[in-house]
Design an enzyme around this catalytic site. Structure first.
Site, mmCIF file in Angstrom:
data_model
loop_
_atom_site.group_PDB
_atom_site.id
_atom_site.type_symbol
_atom_site.label_atom_id
_atom_site.label_comp_id
_atom_site.label_asym_id
_atom_site.label_seq_id
_atom_site.Cartn_x
_atom_site.Cartn_y
_atom_site.Cartn_z
ATOM 1 N N SER A 12 33.843 18.811 31.703
ATOM 2 C CA SER A 12 34.877 19.718 31.190
ATOM 3 C C SER A 12 34.992 21.011 31.991
ATOM 4 C CB SER A 12 34.595 20.057 29.722
ATOM 5 O OG SER A 12 33.350 20.727 29.596
ATOM 6 N N LYS A 14 32.062 23.091 32.284
ATOM 7 C CA LYS A 14 31.050 23.984 31.710
ATOM 8 C C LYS A 14 30.190 24.654 32.780
ATOM 9 C CE LYS A 14 28.955 20.782 29.465
ATOM 10 N NZ LYS A 14 29.695 19.600 29.940
ATOM 11 N N SER A 15 29.666 23.855 33.689
ATOM 12 C CA SER A 15 28.742 24.401 34.691
ATOM 13 C C SER A 15 29.421 25.404 35.608
ATOM 14 C CB SER A 15 28.118 23.274 35.512
ATOM 15 O OG SER A 15 27.288 22.476 34.705
ATOM 16 N N HIS A 49 25.910 19.934 42.827
ATOM 17 C CA HIS A 49 25.787 21.226 42.135
ATOM 18 C C HIS A 49 25.221 22.288 43.081
ATOM 19 C CE1 HIS A 49 26.394 20.970 37.621
ATOM 20 N NE2 HIS A 49 26.742 19.770 38.029
ATOM 21 N N ARG A 50 24.172 21.938 43.804
ATOM 22 C CA ARG A 50 23.566 22.892 44.743
ATOM 23 C C ARG A 50 24.552 23.328 45.814
ATOM 24 N NH1 ARG A 50 17.848 19.906 45.110
ATOM 25 N NH2 ARG A 50 16.738 21.210 43.613
ATOM 26 N N ARG A 53 27.095 25.777 44.418
ATOM 27 C CA ARG A 53 26.538 27.108 44.135
ATOM 28 C C ARG A 53 26.282 27.900 45.409
ATOM 29 N NH1 ARG A 53 23.235 24.216 40.716
ATOM 30 N NH2 ARG A 53 21.455 24.527 42.075
ATOM 31 N N ASP A 82 20.939 25.011 32.835
ATOM 32 C CA ASP A 82 21.862 23.881 32.882
ATOM 33 C C ASP A 82 21.038 22.600 32.878
ATOM 34 O OD1 ASP A 82 24.153 22.381 33.082
ATOM 35 O OD2 ASP A 82 24.797 23.216 34.993
#
Length: 167
Positions: A12, A14-15, A49-50, A53, A82
């Site tokens: 959605s 969120k992260s 993800h990494r 970021r 997370d």
């Protein structure tokens, strides 16, 4: 100090929302990861993800002792946890008492000096699972989310990448 809970369904946004919130606070943000790369697909998710970021985060891998990780990283930048539902899954698979661990997390959150942003999945909007473990997980996730939302300063529900402020 702020405790922020960000919830919503899978994929959605969120992260990403939580990462942006964490960056909005002074200091170098800390990413407290509860996921473990137990298979190739999860390793690829973690890598994505990494990459998103970048290198400006301090990373802390914490599959089980979340309260201690927050204690150890307090006093600097915002911490992004997370996620709570992966943490719950880890606790259940390790045979640990999730309710006792959650009580400890709530007590720890009350003593934090630096902001904490917690990501969690809302898993109670679908059908009732067909097996006991899945029902235990769904029920425990709902109870954990309620506890954390109760002590949070802010709660956001993310739908299709858009935040809805609940608290």
């Amino acid at each position: 100090m702020a405790i922020i809970l960000i919830t919503g369904g899978a994929r959605s946004g969120k992260s990403l929302r939580a990462e942006n919130r964490a960056r909005s606070f002074p200091g170098r943000p800390v990413y407290v990861a509860t996921a473990e790369a137990l298979d190739t697909e999860m390793a690829e998710r973690i890598a994505r993800h990494r990459a998103r970021r970048g290198n400006d985060w301090i990373e802390r891998e914490t599959p089980l002792d979340l309260a201690q990780a927050l204690i150890d990283t307090d006093g600097g930048g915002a911490r992004l946890v997370d996620c709570l539902t992966l943490w719950l899954s880890n606790l259940l698979h390790a045979g640990l008492a999730w309710s006792k661990q959650t009580d400890g997390l709530v007590e720890t959150l009350a003593r934090q000096r630096s902001p904490v942003i917690l990501v969690t999945n809302e898993v109670g909007l679908g059908i009732v699972p067909d097996n006991a473990l899945a029902r235990t997980f769904r029920d425990a996730a709902g109870l954990i989310n309620q506890q954390i939302a109760g002590v949070a300063d802010e709660v956001e529900f993310i739908v299709s990448g858009l935040p809805m402020k609940l608290k």
